[in-house]
Design a protein around this motif. Structure first.
Motif, PDB file in Angstrom:
ATOM      1  N   GLU A   5       0.856  -1.174   0.397  1.00 44.61           N
ATOM      2  CA  GLU A   5      -0.074   0.130  -0.180  1.00 44.61           C
ATOM      3  C   GLU A   5       0.718   1.207  -0.312  1.00 44.61           C
ATOM      4  OE1 GLU A   5      -3.009   0.601  -0.554  1.00 44.61           O
ATOM      5  OE2 GLU A   5      -3.531  -1.707  -0.328  1.00 44.61           O
ATOM      6  N   THR A   6       2.037   1.562   0.701  1.00 45.54           N
ATOM      7  CA  THR A   6       3.105   2.443   0.931  1.00 45.54           C
ATOM      8  C   THR A   6       4.137   2.041  -0.253  1.00 45.54           C
ATOM      9  OG1 THR A   6       3.870   1.297   2.369  1.00 45.54           O
ATOM     10  CG2 THR A   6       2.750   2.733   3.600  1.00 45.54           C
ATOM     11  N   HIS A   7       3.646   1.673  -1.429  1.00 42.99           N
ATOM     12  CA  HIS A   7       4.548   0.977  -2.634  1.00 42.99           C
ATOM     13  C   HIS A   7       5.081   2.350  -2.892  1.00 42.99           C
ATOM     14  CE1 HIS A   7       6.830  -0.047  -6.183  1.00 42.99           C
ATOM     15  NE2 HIS A   7       6.234   0.473  -7.010  1.00 42.99           N
ATOM     16  N   ILE A   8       4.224   3.680  -3.372  1.00 42.14           N
ATOM     17  CA  ILE A   8       4.319   4.697  -4.289  1.00 42.14           C
ATOM     18  C   ILE A   8       5.350   5.876  -3.910  1.00 42.14           C
ATOM     19  CG2 ILE A   8       2.917   7.011  -5.329  1.00 42.14           C
ATOM     20  CD1 ILE A   8       2.347   4.205  -6.628  1.00 42.14           C
ATOM     21  N   ALA A  53       9.172   4.190  -3.239  1.00 46.65           N
ATOM     22  CA  ALA A  53       9.368   4.047  -4.592  1.00 46.65           C
ATOM     23  C   ALA A  53      10.315   5.552  -5.249  1.00 46.65           C
ATOM     24  CB  ALA A  53       8.640   3.580  -5.872  1.00 46.65           C
ATOM     25  N   LYS A  54       9.765   6.803  -4.266  1.00 44.03           N
ATOM     26  CA  LYS A  54      10.105   8.352  -4.713  1.00 44.03           C
ATOM     27  C   LYS A  54      11.361   8.377  -3.665  1.00 44.03           C
ATOM     28  CE  LYS A  54       6.050  10.252  -5.914  1.00 44.03           C
ATOM     29  NZ  LYS A  54       5.076  10.976  -5.216  1.00 44.03           N
ATOM     30  N   ARG A  55      11.594   7.400  -2.928  1.00 39.07           N
ATOM     31  CA  ARG A  55      12.593   7.832  -1.679  1.00 39.07           C
ATOM     32  C   ARG A  55      13.612   6.598  -2.067  1.00 39.07           C
ATOM     33  NH1 ARG A  55       7.856   9.701  -0.807  1.00 39.07           N
ATOM     34  NH2 ARG A  55       7.516  12.056   0.227  1.00 39.07           N
ATOM     35  N   PHE A  56      13.653   5.224  -2.481  1.00 40.89           N
ATOM     36  CA  PHE A  56      13.864   3.989  -2.126  1.00 40.89           C
ATOM     37  C   PHE A  56      14.524   3.551  -3.060  1.00 40.89           C
ATOM     38  CE2 PHE A  56      12.352   4.937   2.516  1.00 40.89           C
ATOM     39  CZ  PHE A  56      12.935   4.015   3.322  1.00 40.89           C
ATOM     40  N   ASP A  87       6.902  -0.864   7.264  1.00 40.92           N
ATOM     41  CA  ASP A  87       5.764  -1.080   6.411  1.00 40.92           C
ATOM     42  C   ASP A  87       5.432  -2.703   6.096  1.00 40.92           C
ATOM     43  OD1 ASP A  87       3.278  -2.472   4.814  1.00 40.92           O
ATOM     44  OD2 ASP A  87       3.802  -0.672   3.556  1.00 40.92           O
ATOM     45  N   LEU A  88       5.279  -3.864   7.483  1.00 39.93           N
ATOM     46  CA  LEU A  88       5.331  -4.972   7.430  1.00 39.93           C
ATOM     47  C   LEU A  88       4.557  -5.986   6.434  1.00 39.93           C
ATOM     48  CD1 LEU A  88       6.840  -5.506  10.818  1.00 39.93           C
ATOM     49  CD2 LEU A  88       8.121  -5.232   8.870  1.00 39.93           C
ATOM     50  N   SER A  89       3.359  -5.115   6.004  1.00 40.73           N
ATOM     51  CA  SER A  89       2.549  -5.935   5.125  1.00 40.73           C
ATOM     52  C   SER A  89       2.544  -7.185   3.680  1.00 40.73           C
ATOM     53  CB  SER A  89       1.563  -5.138   4.043  1.00 40.73           C
ATOM     54  OG  SER A  89       1.347  -3.906   5.011  1.00 40.73           O
ATOM     55  N   TYR A  90       4.186  -7.010   4.080  1.00 35.05           N
ATOM     56  CA  TYR A  90       4.946  -8.454   3.028  1.00 35.05           C
ATOM     57  C   TYR A  90       4.420  -9.744   4.014  1.00 35.05           C
ATOM     58  CZ  TYR A  90       9.455  -7.851   5.231  1.00 35.05           C
ATOM     59  OH  TYR A  90      10.729  -7.508   6.006  1.00 35.05           O
TER      60      TYR A  90
END
Length: 290
Positions: free
Chosen positions: A44-47, A50-53, A87-90
């Motif tokens: 859910e926090t991918h965007i 993706a901008k910072r990592f 984020d540990l949703s994986y």
């Protein structure tokens, strides 16, 4: 004449890509995001990540590996004095449902009291605290270790039926799930339960925009109109095929195993102000009894 013929051959065909305004429309953005995460599921926090990592593809997910800027001091400062969220949703969630005695009887075969806490620990069994332990193959301790897991029981409600959530790493999920299905003698149900993808039409989005922003002027109608294809959100995770069964039940014991991966989000808060952040963010709902 030769130069003119060269120019004709070198002339590029007119680009068929949509303009930036069309690409940035919500329906087109979601469709593009779904296409890009067919192989590696996004959190859910991918965007934001993706901008910072720097992103890497592991265990069927696209995860943030290392920051693009030097933010280590800021992270350490947040952990030491404020609050840091991960984020540990994986991580995969396996849900067990059934009678408490039957659950504890079979779960005792894949863990040992010699290693520490077990599923029968009083503080964990009440549902107040989360526990962690190492799982082994049935009746094989101290050999054939499967891996570490964390678990939490749903608090008692007066019934003998309980719910247990076990959180496992995606690399260990298939082995642990196979062992749980074996000890509880669970088989796939006759009907394959496939979760329907979430469908959002253009008309529903426009109605929501009007309700949320009643003062805002309405935008022009989309040229595609009613012919637009509804946007579908991909359901599932990197360790589960969305077109296969995700729940198994035992005909003898009545124990049910459900795969809740990517259906329950999980975040970790680190730091002395973690509780303050939670109390300010979450508000207790008013419970109405009939």
């Amino acid at each position: 004449k030769i130069q003119a013929e060269k120019a004709v051959h070198q002339k590029k065909e007119q680009s068929k890509t949509k303009c930036r305004k069309a690409r940035r429309r919500h329906i087109n953005l979601v469709a593009e995001f779904n296409r890009r995460q067919r192989k590696s599921i996004w959190l859910e926090t991918h965007i934001w990540h993706a901008k910072r990592f720097h992103m890497v593809k592991k265990w069927g997910y696209c995860l943030g590996n290392s920051p693009t800027e030097k933010s280590y001091r800021a992270c350490y400062r947040a952990m030491a004095k404020h609050c840091l969220l991960q984020d540990l949703s994986y991580y995969c969630c396996l849900e067990l449902t059934g009678k408490e005695n039957e659950l504890l009887k079979q779960l005792a075969r894949i863990c040992s009291i010699d290693t520490g806490l077990t599923f029968q620990e009083a503080c964990c069994l009440s549902g107040r605290f989360e526990g962690s332990l190492n799982l082994y193959r049935a009746d094989r301790y101290p050999e054939d270790m499967l891996g570490p897991v964390t678990f939490i029981w749903k608090p008692r409600d007066g019934s003998e039926h309980r719910q247990l959530w076990i959180w496992v790493h995606p690399a260990l999920k298939q082995d642990i799930l196979k062992e749980l299905k074996a000890i509880f003698q669970c088989s796939e149900p006759e009907e394959i339960c496939i979760m329907e993808p979430v469908t959002t039409s253009i008309q529903e989005e426009k109605q929501m925009e009007v309700v949320m922003n009643p003062v805002k002027k309405r935008k022009k109608e989309d040229k595609e109109g009613e012919k637009a294809v509804p946007v579908k959100k991909i359901i599932g995770d990197g360790t589960r095929d969305p077109f296969k069964s995700y729940s198994w039940i035992s005909q003898t014991t009545g124990i049910k195993i459900s795969d809740k991966s990517m259906e329950i989000l999980r975040y970790r808060l680190i730091g002395p102000l973690s509780h303050s952040v939670l109390t300010e963010t979450l508000k207790a709902a008013s419970v109405q009894t009939v």
